[in-house]
Design a protein around this motif. Structure first.
Motif, PDB file in Angstrom:
ATOM      1  N   LEU A 206     -39.879  51.172  27.291  1.00  0.00           N
ATOM      2  CA  LEU A 206     -40.696  51.934  28.238  1.00  0.00           C
ATOM      3  C   LEU A 206     -41.195  53.250  27.656  1.00  0.00           C
ATOM      4  N   ASP A 207     -40.345  53.931  26.925  1.00  0.00           N
ATOM      5  CA  ASP A 207     -40.704  55.245  26.416  1.00  0.00           C
ATOM      6  C   ASP A 207     -40.759  55.226  24.891  1.00  0.00           C
ATOM      7  N   PRO A 208     -41.972  55.186  24.344  1.00  0.00           N
ATOM      8  CA  PRO A 208     -42.090  55.044  22.888  1.00  0.00           C
ATOM      9  C   PRO A 208     -41.436  56.173  22.110  1.00  0.00           C
ATOM     10  N   ARG A 209     -41.228  57.318  22.778  1.00  0.00           N
ATOM     11  CA  ARG A 209     -40.642  58.440  22.036  1.00  0.00           C
ATOM     12  C   ARG A 209     -39.190  58.183  21.677  1.00  0.00           C
TER      13      ARG A 209
ATOM     14  N   ARG B  89     -37.997  55.440  20.572  1.00  0.00           N
ATOM     15  CA  ARG B  89     -37.845  54.527  19.438  1.00  0.00           C
ATOM     16  C   ARG B  89     -37.602  55.266  18.126  1.00  0.00           C
TER      17      ARG B  89
ATOM     18  N   PRO C   3     -47.462  60.287  27.591  1.00  0.00           N
ATOM     19  CA  PRO C   3     -46.577  60.045  26.446  1.00  0.00           C
ATOM     20  C   PRO C   3     -46.274  58.568  26.205  1.00  0.00           C
ATOM     21  N   PHE C   4     -46.491  57.713  27.213  1.00  0.00           N
ATOM     22  CA  PHE C   4     -46.064  56.319  27.075  1.00  0.00           C
ATOM     23  C   PHE C   4     -47.170  55.379  26.609  1.00  0.00           C
TER      24      PHE C   4
ATOM     25  N   TYR D 152     -49.068  56.636  19.126  1.00  0.00           N
ATOM     26  CA  TYR D 152     -48.752  57.346  20.367  1.00  0.00           C
ATOM     27  C   TYR D 152     -49.009  58.847  20.179  1.00  0.00           C
TER      28      TYR D 152
ATOM     29  N   HIS E 162     -47.216  61.434  20.494  1.00  0.00           N
ATOM     30  CA  HIS E 162     -46.220  62.239  19.778  1.00  0.00           C
ATOM     31  C   HIS E 162     -46.279  62.012  18.277  1.00  0.00           C
TER      32      HIS E 162
END
Lengths: 320, 351, 349
Positions: free
Chosen positions: A313-316, A318, C106-107, C152, C154
């Motif tokens: 859900l949240d690529p950060r 990973r 962010p997603f 992405y 970030h």
């Protein structure tokens, strides 16, 4: 991503070993009484106790015992014998799993759908009458104890004692493989009772996070792009606000699969929770140990699933 | 010239980058500060300028001992700050105080202003508790331009500029020898900035403070400092007296920085602003023979492929050989050797 | 001069809060022609951002009262229905914001966010929209755009994120781009690149650019015309050269004299504006700047100044005599101090 998952799985395995060792310590090392006597049940003869001491290697050094304990679990799925029922613990537990899974999964679907729907509507129409009403009810739902809700539900709707006798009551459980309609009939009340408490919590949680997310800069960007409000809320807002729900859901479901004790007792459902409860009443040590390990197993696996879903859900996440 | 108060020699701070499935092992390091040396003279104001990630704040934090250096010496009145412990460290901390960037988060919201300013006195056991301290705190408040009557208020009752004054009062409470101001005005509005800058300048003059002034804003630094050190990728690119630095920058990076500052004089548009890539391309012919530049980057980052470097970059940069999955190429940058972890182009703007 | 593309007339925005009614924007008027750049300068709380957001309807809520008109393409943005205004957002008027990291979701992949913006206003297929997104990333100077499309936010550097935001804003070829503090969160060399990019796009695409900032340097380098805002109002409006050469409002003088510069003597102390902006809730009568103004006269505390011509191209909201102000600034610009200026300006009275 793969790297992340492998790492989480390895940690899960380590955690399971640690939990097993802790269970071992609790059940083999810490008891003040003779472990063999505890395992033999209440009315065992000295001869039976000796037999058990020898059979479960309780006369051997502690490390050997640990080794046999692991060996039994890993190679034979042997969790010992329940002396009250005179059956292997593993077999007993597995026979009770379907009932617990029925209760847990059904209730989970119900609370997830209703909790999310109510949460979104309340957040979007903040301070409206609808919001105030649902949130007050949610507070009641969170505060009301599950067993009380269960008793009230039985009193109102159970087909034996209820004022409006329309649904299966306490002790009406039928396995789905034997009688699907009877199964459904017996499950509806437990599902609703369990779902009320969770849905109340989930809707409040989602409402809170969603309201916060809707104030974020990227929501402003989404609106400035000219997206329809519905897309802004669902695709940008809910997508970001759902992550704490996923965490809570995984852990709640994991804990429930380990035994929905209160509901199973109130509705007299032969599940893991009921089994554990009976085992404690009868000091059935091996059985208690088995249900504890199973509950721990579900919680740990749920944690793993939550972590992986979270990374999806949240690529950060990973990137470590 | 006066004697140095602080001598910094080969100061280095590396942050390890770790990777590993269960056990973490170090696979590299971000060289946040990479061999910085300078002298800080008594009574002077030394500016430290540079862009995000150049190591200026890390340098300041090491001198204030909020962070331990990886290696190097920081001689403060002859004593190496890095080696101090216990009582002598406490003494040194008394002599070195800091003013932070964000006046909103650097003050404890639950404490009254008087108690915030008094805290350093309390920690170091100075003055008698009660009236003496209270009097001193009120003096300090008056000194930084706050109403001493507001002793009992909470930080949220003050505006941003006033909060920064509280931070300054706290920092000078112990009459430090060295005041480190880390971006003290960048969170403030334009008209308030000048109030704080003037206050710092007055204090420095009146108290004979030695000051390190860290900022990204070149005009602010020019206004405040006697000498200026320009930092780039963890190293000092150029350190020069104020006038000389702004009039005749010696290092191409200083020149690029100065050129990029938008000037409040219309009509310069189009002539002055240029990015680093422009600087690279325009400047390369003036550079002496290139000898060393190491750029590491994370293997996964496909966007920094050799091709994309090659497109915008001069011939000599294209002839770099890539080694393995984490290419480190020795290149050249004339006067500075730049060695830096390059994460997603963050510290190395490409266009 | 061509007809205005967007013309804001007497715009007011009020927020109902627990403490009272906040008059965030209070009777603001400006207009902009195609291909021009308008700079709106002000400090925090001056209403500069709220004004921009209001044009796109992003401040609409039950607690907000919006008055005045904002004419765009013959229609009033203030009176427009939500759905009609939505179709103008991002297509007719686009906006970019201060912090590009928090402004991107962010997603989601950067490319997908741009594709979404394209498809919000057209029936473009996924493939076509993606191709367009690729083209846009190239246009704003992102190296290796094909790979960046699937990254992405970030994974981008600060400057690259703002470029991506600009690409997104450009996706439907807006006629007006409102840039709210577009470079405040960026390093100075990156700032220069982003300002250059905005300038280039404005020229190449003929867009009108409204740049909202606190930085006089940014305004000087990018804007054709400047409006200075203070406490919810425009106190001065002029072509950029005029404003910097011959400002007519004491607040503008204060701003210009309080910033440190890269040239000139550094021995002179900076001249801060004393005090701080007034409360936006209970504003005293008269000029909002009166309490901080070194030249304040009695009538300044009674009557409210209105923005009126103070020369051929400059308009200023100040009650002090025009000729006096003109000579006072000449004195200040020549290095004179506030007292001397005060004598010039108020001595006659």
């Amino acid at each position: 991503m793969t790297r992340y998952i492998i790492r989480r799985i390895l940690w899960t395995l380590i955690l399971m070993v640690a939990v097993s060792v802790m269970t071992f310590v609790i059940f083999y090392v810490l008891p003040s009484a003779d472990p063999a006597q505890l395992r033999a049940g209440r009315h065992a003869s000295p001869q039976q106790i000796e037999e058990i001491r020898h059979k479960y290697h309780l006369d051997r050094p502690l490390l050997d015992q640990l080794w046999f304990y692991f060996q039994g679990i890993v190679t034979r799925g042997d969790f010992g014998i329940s002396y009250v029922n005179d059956q292997p613990v593993a077999k007993l537990v597995f026979s009770r799993l379907p009932a617990t899974i029925s209760v847990a999964i059904g209730a989970a679907v119900l609370w997830l759908v209703s909790g999310i729907a109510i949460g979104i509507i309340s957040a979007v129409r903040r301070h409206s009458r609808l919001d105030r009403t649902t949130m007050s009810l949610a507070l009641v739902g969170i505060s009301a104890p599950v067993y009380w809700l269960g008793l009230v539900a039985l009193y109102l709707f159970a087909n034996d004692i209820g004022l409006i006798p329309i649904l299966g009551g306490s002790g009406s459980y039928r396995p789905i493989t034997v009688d699907p309609l009877g199964w459904l009939n017996s499950m509806i009340l437990p599902w609703i009772v369990l779902a009320i408490a969770f849905a109340a919590f989930y809707s409040r949680l989602l409402r809170g996070t969603l309201i916060e997310v809707m104030g974020e800069d990227y929501i402003r960007t989404a609106r400035a792009k000219g997206l329809p409000e519905r897309t802004v809320v669902m695709h940008h807002g809910v997508r970001a606000a759902i992550t704490p729900i996923v965490t809570a859901f995984g852990l709640d479901l994991g804990a429930l699969l380990g035994g929905a004790v209160l509901v199973e007792i109130v509705f007299n459902i032969p599940g893991i929770g009921r089994l554990a409860y009976d085992a404690i009443l009868h000091s059935d040590l091996f059985l208690i140990q088995g249900t504890v390990l199973l509950a721990a197993f579900f919680v740990i696996v749920a944690n793993l699933v939550v972590d992986v879903v979270y990374a999806y859900l949240d690529p950060r996440v990973r990137y470590e | 010239m006066s004697e140095p108060l602080l001598q910094v020699r080969d100061l280095v701070k590396h942050f390890p980058i770790t990777r590993g499935v269960v056990f973490q092992k170090q696979i590299g390091a971000v060289q946040a500060v990479d061999g910085v040396s300078f002298d800080l003279m008594r009574g002077e104001t030394l500016g430290l300028v540079g862009e995000t990630g150049c190591g200026k704040s890390t340098t300041a934090r090491m001198i204030a001992r909020l962070m331990d250096p990886t290696s190097g010496e920081m001689l403060f009145e002859g004593q190496d700050l890095a080696a101090l412990k216990g009582r002598s460290l406490k003494q040194a901390r008394r002599d070195i105080q800091m003013v932070f960037q964000d006046p909103y988060s650097s003050l404890n919201p639950r404490k009254r202003v008087g108690s915030i300013i008094e805290e350093p006195l309390r920690i170091h056991g100075l003055l008698k508790e009660g009236d003496a301290r209270r009097k001193r705190v009120q003096e300090l408040m008056d000194r930084v331009g706050l109403n001493p009557e507001h002793y009992n208020r909470f930080p949220h009752e003050f505006s941003g500029g006033q909060r920064q004054r509280i931070g300054v009062a706290r920092a000078i409470a112990l009459e430090p020898k060295l005041l480190i101001a880390d971006e003290p005005v960048s969170a403030l509005d334009v008209s308030i900035q000048a109030q704080i800058l003037n206050l710092l300048r007055d204090l420095q003059r009146d108290m004979g403070l030695t000051m390190m002034f860290i900022a990204h804003d070149l005009s602010v630094v020019r206004h405040m400092c006697d000498r200026v050190a320009v930092m780039y990728l963890g190293k000092i690119a150029e350190l020069a007296p104020n006038e000389a630095l702004y009039a005749e920058p010696q290092h191409p990076y200083t020149e690029a920085l100065l050129a990029a500052v938008p000037s409040p004089e219309p009509g310069r548009r189009g002539q002055t602003s240029q990015g680093l890539a422009g600087w690279f391309l325009e400047r390369q012919r003036h550079w002496p023979v290139v000898d060393q530049l190491n750029i590491h980057h994370r293997a996964k980052d496909s966007t920094l492929c050799p091709e994309c470097f090659a497109e915008g970059f001069p011939e000599w940069l294209r002839n770099i050989t890539w080694r393995g999955r984490t290419p480190a190429w020795p290149v050249a940058l004339g006067c500075v050797a730049v060695e830096r972890e390059l994460a997603y182009g963050e510290n190395f703007p490409l266009t | 001069m061509s007809t205005p593309l967007l013309s804001v007339e007497d715009l007011s925005v009020q927020f109902d809060t627990e403490d009272g009614v906040v008059r965030a924007v209070d009777g603001v008027s400006w207009s902009i022609e195609p291909g021009r750049a308008l700079g709106i300068v002000g400090e925090s709380g001056s209403g500069k951002t709220v004004g921009g957001l209001t044009l796109l309807g992003l401040t609409r809520s039950n607690n907000t009262t919006i008055a005045g008109r904002a004419m765009f393409g013959g229609e009033d943005l203030v009176a427009m229905q939500d759905e009609q205004l939505r179709q103008i957002r991002g297509k007719g008027i686009a906006m970019i914001f201060q912090d590009p990291l928090s402004s991107l979701h962010p997603f989601y992949r950067v490319g997908d966010q741009i594709v979404e913006a394209i498809q919000a206003h057209s029936e473009a297929s996924d493939k076509a929209a993606r191709a367009r997104a690729l083209e846009l990333l190239g246009l704003v100077g992102i190296p290796d755009p094909r790979a960046r499309l699937d990254a992405y936010p970030h994974e981008f550097s600060g400057g690259m994120r703002q470029r991506a935001m600009i690409a997104m804003a450009l996706s439907n070829e807006p006629k007006v781009l409102i840039a709210d503090e577009p470079t405040t969160a960026l390093d100075v060399t990156v700032q220069a690149q982003i300002l250059d990019l905005l300038d280039r796009l404005r020229r190449e695409l003929g867009m009108a650019l409204v740049i909202i900032t606190h930085d006089l340097g940014v305004v000087a380098e990018t804007a054709d015309d400047v409006a200075v805002m203070y406490a919810g109002r425009i106190v001065e409006k002029a072509p950029v050269e005029e404003l910097f050469a011959r400002p007519m409002h004491p607040y503008t003088w204060g701003l210009l004299r309080s910033i440190p510069r890269l040239t000139g003597s550094r021995e002179e102390p900076l001249l801060p504006i004393p005090g701080r902006p007034p409360s936006m809730i209970s504003r005293p009568p008269g000029c909002a700047f009166a309490d901080r103004c070194a030249y304040v006269a009695d009538e300044c505390r009674v009557a409210e100044p209105i923005l009126s011509p103070a020369g051929t191209t400059i308009a200023s909201a100040c009650l002090l005599p025009e000729t006096g102000r003109r000579s006072a600034w000449s004195g200040l610009a020549a290095g004179g101090d506030t007292d001397a200026a005060f004598k010039v300006l108020r001595g006659g009275k």
